[in-house]
Design a protein around this motif. Structure first.
Motif, PDB file in Angstrom:
ATOM      1  N   ALA A 333       0.823  -1.220   0.000  1.00  0.00           N
ATOM      2  CA  ALA A 333       0.000   0.000   0.000  1.00  0.00           C
ATOM      3  C   ALA A 333       0.855   1.267   0.000  1.00  0.00           C
ATOM      4  N   TYR A 334       1.921   1.264  -0.817  1.00  0.00           N
ATOM      5  CA  TYR A 334       2.850   2.391  -0.759  1.00  0.00           C
ATOM      6  C   TYR A 334       2.199   3.709  -1.124  1.00  0.00           C
ATOM      7  N   GLU A 335       1.334   3.726  -2.131  1.00  0.00           N
ATOM      8  CA  GLU A 335       0.754   4.992  -2.587  1.00  0.00           C
ATOM      9  C   GLU A 335      -0.246   5.585  -1.588  1.00  0.00           C
ATOM     10  N   LYS A 336      -0.562   4.863  -0.537  1.00  0.00           N
ATOM     11  CA  LYS A 336      -1.465   5.388   0.499  1.00  0.00           C
ATOM     12  C   LYS A 336      -0.704   6.003   1.669  1.00  0.00           C
ATOM     13  N   ARG A 337       0.624   6.015   1.605  1.00  0.00           N
ATOM     14  CA  ARG A 337       1.424   6.539   2.716  1.00  0.00           C
ATOM     15  C   ARG A 337       1.287   8.056   2.800  1.00  0.00           C
ATOM     16  N   GLN A 338       0.961   8.518   3.988  1.00  0.00           N
ATOM     17  CA  GLN A 338       0.718   9.946   4.189  1.00  0.00           C
ATOM     18  C   GLN A 338       1.944  10.584   4.847  1.00  0.00           C
ATOM     19  N   LEU A 339       2.918  10.886   4.024  1.00  0.00           N
ATOM     20  CA  LEU A 339       4.128  11.575   4.451  1.00  0.00           C
ATOM     21  C   LEU A 339       4.165  12.946   3.794  1.00  0.00           C
ATOM     22  N   GLU A 340       4.866  13.864   4.413  1.00  0.00           N
ATOM     23  CA  GLU A 340       4.711  15.278   4.050  1.00  0.00           C
ATOM     24  C   GLU A 340       5.708  15.786   3.016  1.00  0.00           C
ATOM     25  N   SER A 341       6.676  14.971   2.594  1.00  0.00           N
ATOM     26  CA  SER A 341       7.675  15.486   1.659  1.00  0.00           C
ATOM     27  C   SER A 341       8.156  14.388   0.726  1.00  0.00           C
ATOM     28  N   PHE A 342       8.714  14.821  -0.401  1.00  0.00           N
ATOM     29  CA  PHE A 342       9.298  13.893  -1.360  1.00  0.00           C
ATOM     30  C   PHE A 342      10.446  13.123  -0.719  1.00  0.00           C
ATOM     31  N   HIS A 343      11.243  13.804   0.101  1.00  0.00           N
ATOM     32  CA  HIS A 343      12.370  13.156   0.781  1.00  0.00           C
ATOM     33  C   HIS A 343      11.877  12.006   1.660  1.00  0.00           C
ATOM     34  N   ALA A 344      10.829  12.251   2.443  1.00  0.00           N
ATOM     35  CA  ALA A 344      10.291  11.212   3.324  1.00  0.00           C
ATOM     36  C   ALA A 344       9.688  10.061   2.524  1.00  0.00           C
ATOM     37  N   LEU A 345       9.021  10.389   1.426  1.00  0.00           N
ATOM     38  CA  LEU A 345       8.426   9.346   0.590  1.00  0.00           C
ATOM     39  C   LEU A 345       9.503   8.479  -0.060  1.00  0.00           C
ATOM     40  N   ARG A 346      10.610   9.082  -0.467  1.00  0.00           N
ATOM     41  CA  ARG A 346      11.709   8.306  -1.040  1.00  0.00           C
ATOM     42  C   ARG A 346      12.281   7.341  -0.010  1.00  0.00           C
ATOM     43  N   ASN A 347      12.457   7.809   1.213  1.00  0.00           N
ATOM     44  CA  ASN A 347      12.984   6.934   2.254  1.00  0.00           C
ATOM     45  C   ASN A 347      12.017   5.802   2.578  1.00  0.00           C
ATOM     46  N   ALA A 348      10.726   6.108   2.589  1.00  0.00           N
ATOM     47  CA  ALA A 348       9.736   5.055   2.825  1.00  0.00           C
ATOM     48  C   ALA A 348       9.744   4.043   1.684  1.00  0.00           C
ATOM     49  N   LEU A 349       9.951   4.521   0.462  1.00  0.00           N
ATOM     50  CA  LEU A 349      10.024   3.625  -0.687  1.00  0.00           C
ATOM     51  C   LEU A 349      11.192   2.649  -0.530  1.00  0.00           C
ATOM     52  N   ALA A 350      12.325   3.156  -0.062  1.00  0.00           N
ATOM     53  CA  ALA A 350      13.490   2.295   0.153  1.00  0.00           C
ATOM     54  C   ALA A 350      13.216   1.241   1.220  1.00  0.00           C
ATOM     55  N   LEU A 351      12.389   1.582   2.202  1.00  0.00           N
ATOM     56  CA  LEU A 351      12.048   0.632   3.255  1.00  0.00           C
ATOM     57  C   LEU A 351      11.089  -0.438   2.754  1.00  0.00           C
ATOM     58  N   PHE A 352      10.117  -0.045   1.944  1.00  0.00           N
ATOM     59  CA  PHE A 352       9.120  -1.000   1.474  1.00  0.00           C
ATOM     60  C   PHE A 352       9.599  -1.841   0.292  1.00  0.00           C
ATOM     61  N   ALA A 353      10.632  -1.380  -0.427  1.00  0.00           N
ATOM     62  CA  ALA A 353      11.097  -2.114  -1.609  1.00  0.00           C
ATOM     63  C   ALA A 353      11.505  -3.553  -1.278  1.00  0.00           C
ATOM     64  N   PRO A 354      12.293  -3.806  -0.223  1.00  0.00           N
ATOM     65  CA  PRO A 354      12.611  -5.207   0.108  1.00  0.00           C
ATOM     66  C   PRO A 354      11.399  -5.984   0.628  1.00  0.00           C
ATOM     67  N   MET A 355      10.459  -5.305   1.292  1.00  0.00           N
ATOM     68  CA  MET A 355       9.252  -5.998   1.752  1.00  0.00           C
ATOM     69  C   MET A 355       8.443  -6.503   0.549  1.00  0.00           C
ATOM     70  N   ALA A 356       8.353  -5.689  -0.497  1.00  0.00           N
ATOM     71  CA  ALA A 356       7.637  -6.102  -1.706  1.00  0.00           C
ATOM     72  C   ALA A 356       8.337  -7.293  -2.350  1.00  0.00           C
ATOM     73  N   TRP A 357       9.677  -7.301  -2.319  1.00  0.00           N
ATOM     74  CA  TRP A 357      10.413  -8.458  -2.849  1.00  0.00           C
ATOM     75  C   TRP A 357      10.075  -9.717  -2.056  1.00  0.00           C
ATOM     76  N   GLN A 358       9.979  -9.604  -0.734  1.00  0.00           N
ATOM     77  CA  GLN A 358       9.670 -10.773   0.091  1.00  0.00           C
ATOM     78  C   GLN A 358       8.276 -11.316  -0.225  1.00  0.00           C
ATOM     79  N   LEU A 359       7.311 -10.420  -0.408  1.00  0.00           N
ATOM     80  CA  LEU A 359       5.975 -10.845  -0.815  1.00  0.00           C
ATOM     81  C   LEU A 359       6.002 -11.517  -2.184  1.00  0.00           C
ATOM     82  N   LEU A 360       6.743 -10.928  -3.110  1.00  0.00           N
ATOM     83  CA  LEU A 360       6.843 -11.482  -4.458  1.00  0.00           C
ATOM     84  C   LEU A 360       7.467 -12.874  -4.438  1.00  0.00           C
ATOM     85  N   LEU A 361       8.506 -13.057  -3.618  1.00  0.00           N
ATOM     86  CA  LEU A 361       9.159 -14.359  -3.514  1.00  0.00           C
ATOM     87  C   LEU A 361       8.175 -15.418  -3.038  1.00  0.00           C
ATOM     88  N   LEU A 362       7.408 -15.094  -2.001  1.00  0.00           N
ATOM     89  CA  LEU A 362       6.433 -16.044  -1.464  1.00  0.00           C
ATOM     90  C   LEU A 362       5.399 -16.414  -2.527  1.00  0.00           C
TER      91      LEU A 362
END
Length: 450
Positions: A333-362
């Motif tokens: 649900a990355y596009e639903k993240r309510q963060l206030e800046s592009f910088h914060a959204l980029r950092n959140a994207l980096a955090l969720f990117a490996p989680m999405a890989w783990q879901l994809l692997l399963l």
């Protein structure tokens, strides 16, 4: 499947306390990747997460670096070709609550940016995802040279390995650019790029015409998957028209061709490029249906029918990155993240990117390689938890599919609904992570008491 926090333990964020917070946050959010931050974190944890995302010393590259290193380590443990799948997706956020650093689009006032991703996939029939190799973000209004980001991303991937002979870069039509092809060939990279342009060749007509006189090297009966809603833009509808699933026959032919320099290419670029071109087409499409046709530009050999078919199979692996984007946008649900800046959204994207890989692997192992061993997708402790606390019983020697269905059952999946989707898998992983944490704590206490 190890705790996702392990993918971040080596992150260098300028302060070890930030790294520790990142690991804790990753493990907490992986318990429920599709849930909002406030529903997963308490007040203190939520404030800490927002501070971490907004900290100027914390960056997307810093967060993602250890996962990229782990991805390369996973690829080196295999002796097969690694496919580096490159593609771009648009991240869209609702108009309300303007986020600093992102310009609203002309379409409904939504705020958007591009996420350009390189995903490592095993180059055999398993198409098992290893993880993310590179990730960059781009503002729409600051993206005049589309192919620059493709070249930079390929360079970023290449810097992580000296033995890039076992890495093949696979790209869709947007990467069809003379300068990009020249840089791939000049650097000695292996590649497969789908042609967007039916280029005019000296004294040979167009690409299609030059391939038209080549004898069919092989044919194959394949099942084409259904394609539903084709997208919002007229360009997307033209490129990806709606179709029903059907069984059809594809023909393959290939030859080496010399492609002349385009007018938009740098003036110091070579006058022509020699590439192998593989032509794939549907021999008898149903009336009224858009026929399948691909022109693939490649560095790979095309001497035998087996080599030609191999190029096509490697390109067909590109669908895995589309599934990855679904895992990121729906499962996390990355596009639903309510963060206030592009910088914060980029950092959140980096955090969720490996989680999405783990879901994809399963999901990949459970759906497409159901007989793979369970150890590929869950740890020994997680398997024990599924046996004891799962809603679906496991056989003595469970497979990857057995595990996927058991995890989905924890998330509320019902067998009559068919294969589980991203949301129920995400919710099932949430419960499995929570139960496993308690299980491991109890085992540790028992060892301590003894």
């Amino acid at each position: 499947m190890t705790p996702i926090g392990d993918e971040f333990r080596a992150a260098e964020l300028g302060d070890p306390r930030r790294t520790a917070r990142l690991v804790r946050l990753a493990n907490q959010l992986s318990d429920s990747p599709d849930s909002s931050f406030p529903s997963v974190l308490n007040e203190g944890q939520l404030e800490g997460a927002y501070r971490l995302f907004s900290n100027v010393a914390v960056t997307l590259d810093g967060i993602l670096a250890p996962h990229i290193a782990s991805t390369w380590e996973r690829t080196t443990n295999d002796d097969v070709v690694t496919l580096a799948l490159h593609d771009t997706t648009t991240m869209s956020f609702r108009a309300f609550g303007q986020r600093k650093g992102i310009v609203a689009s002309s379409r409904g006032g939504t705020q958007q940016f591009l996420a350009h991703t390189s995903l490592a996939v095993r180059g055999d029939q398993t198409r098992r995802p290893y993880g993310v190799l590179a990730l960059s973000t781009h503002q729409l209004e600051h993206n005049p040279q589309v192919h620059d980001r493709w070249r930079k991303q390929i360079t970023a991937v290449a810097t992580h390995t000296n033995a890039h002979r076992n890495v093949i870069h696979v790209m869709d039509r947007e990467a069809d650019d003379y300068a990009l092809l020249a840089s791939l060939i000049g650097a000695g990279h292996r590649f497969i790029v789908r042609a967007q342009y039916n280029r005019v060749l000296p004294e040979q007509g167009t690409l299609r015409e030059a391939l038209g006189s080549v004898a069919i090297a092989d044919e194959r009966e394949v099942t084409l998957s259904a394609r539903g809603r084709a997208g919002r833009s007229s360009k997307h509808r033209r490129i990806h028209p709606v179709r029903k699933s059907r069984v059809t026959t594809l023909a393959f032919a290939a030859r080496e061709l010399s492609i002349p320099r385009t007018a938009s290419a740098p003036k110091d670029a070579s006058a022509s490029l020699s590439v192998n071109v593989v032509h794939v087409w549907e021999t008898s499409p149903p009336q009224g249906e858009t026929p399948v046709e691909w022109l693939l530009l490649t560095s790979e050999p095309i001497t035998t029918p087996e080599q030609i078919v191999q190029v096509v199979d490697w390109y067909r692996s590109r669908w895995v990155i589309e599934e990855y984007f679904k895992a990121l946008k729906t499962g996390c649900a990355y596009e639903k993240r309510q963060l206030e800046s592009f910088h914060a959204l980029r950092n959140a994207l980096a955090l969720f990117a490996p989680m999405a890989w783990q879901l994809l692997l399963l999901r990949t192992e459970g759906r497409h390689h159901p007989l793979s061993p369970a150890s590929l997708v869950v740890s020994h402790d997680q398997l024990e938890v599924l046996r004891v606390a799962g809603r679906k019983s496991l056989p003595p020697h469970p497979t990857a599919r057995d595990v996927m269905l058991a995890v989905a059952a924890l998330g509320g999946h019902l067998p009559r609904n068919g294969d589980p989707g991203w949301l129920v898998l995400a919710r099932g992983l949430e419960k499995l992570e929570a139960l496993s944490a308690g299980w491991c704590f109890r085992k540790a206490r028992e060892r301590s008491d003894q």
